[in-house]
Design an enzyme around this catalytic site. Structure first.
Site, PDB file in Angstrom:
ATOM      1  CB  CYS A 197      -2.973   3.394  -2.658  1.00  0.00           C
ATOM      2  SG  CYS A 197      -2.004   1.939  -3.111  1.00  0.00           S
TER       3      CYS A 197
ATOM      4  CD  GLU B  74      -4.174   5.167   4.547  1.00  0.00           C
ATOM      5  OE1 GLU B  74      -4.558   4.555   3.529  1.00  0.00           O
ATOM      6  OE2 GLU B  74      -4.907   5.388   5.529  1.00  0.00           O
TER       7      GLU B  74
ATOM      8  CG  HIS C 239      -1.836   1.124   1.370  1.00  0.00           C
ATOM      9  ND1 HIS C 239      -2.709   1.496   0.366  1.00  0.00           N
ATOM     10  CD2 HIS C 239      -2.050   1.998   2.398  1.00  0.00           C
ATOM     11  CE1 HIS C 239      -3.429   2.533   0.766  1.00  0.00           C
ATOM     12  NE2 HIS C 239      -3.044   2.861   1.994  1.00  0.00           N
TER      13      HIS C 239
END
Length: 204
Positions: free
Chosen positions: A122, A71, A54
């Site tokens: 992401c 994030e 991630h």
């Protein structure tokens, strides 16, 4: 699959972040060490040997002594540790010691979800955030023309059917933004969209 380091570096360069961009790192990112320069990086929650899990973005504004942590899921510190076994306290300590005479910095962290729960975009959302940081370093999280393109939802609702249309629109806005600003993305659009699709993790 998500985004490769090569893709992220090329897109970040297209977005004009080059003067401030330190690179892509795994979980061993050493932090920010220059006391006077704006700086940013894209950091993975896992070791490079795993292939990555991630992506998150870190940015440092020495003028306000602020470290930004973007994030895309807006997870709490506890959840980051639970899901990804990732902690950033040591990174902040190293940055504070090296970059601030009084060893005191402010952390500003994203707390809302902009990415869908099964999306693999992401890294691309991180690129979008770094564009905002490079152009509006005092307010990179929101209240700027780039991040205003997407809408955050409470992290507690990440998996709720109610917010999935909003999160899907965010990803469509992300792709449109990159189409406009990144020649690399335009040249590899089909491949990148397939690898980062809104339902990618669900279909694996």
């Amino acid at each position: 699959m998500g985004s490769s380091e090569q893709e992220l570096k090329a897109i970040v360069k297209d977005l004009g972040c080059g003067p401030y961009f330190l690179g892509t790192y795994d979980k061993r990112f050493p932090g920010f060490v220059s006391p006077h320069k704006l700086a940013c990086a894209i950091v993975n929650t896992a070791g490079r040997e795993t292939g990555g899990v991630h992506w998150m973005a870190f940015a440092w504004n020495p003028h306000s002594k602020t470290c930004y942590l973007f994030e895309p899921f807006g997870f709490s510190d506890q959840r980051l540790k639970q899901v990804y076994q990732f902690e950033y306290e040591s990174l902040l300590r190293r940055s504070a010691i090296a970059s601030s005479p009084d060893r005191c910095i402010t952390l500003e962290k994203s707390t809302q979800s902009v990415q869908g729960p099964n999306s693999a975009a992401c890294g691309l959302f991180c690129c979008m955030f770094l564009h905002a940081f490079a152009n509006w370093p005092q307010t990179p999280m929101d209240h700027n023309p780039t991040m205003n393109l997407i809408t955050g939802v409470p992290n507690s609702m990440l998996n709720s059917p109610q917010v999935q249309p909003t999160l899907r629109r965010n990803q469509e806005q992300l792709y449109s933004f990159l189409e406009r600003h990144s020649p690399y993305f335009r040249s590899h659009s089909a491949q990148i969209r397939s690898a980062t699709s809104f339902c990618h993790l669900k279909n694996m």
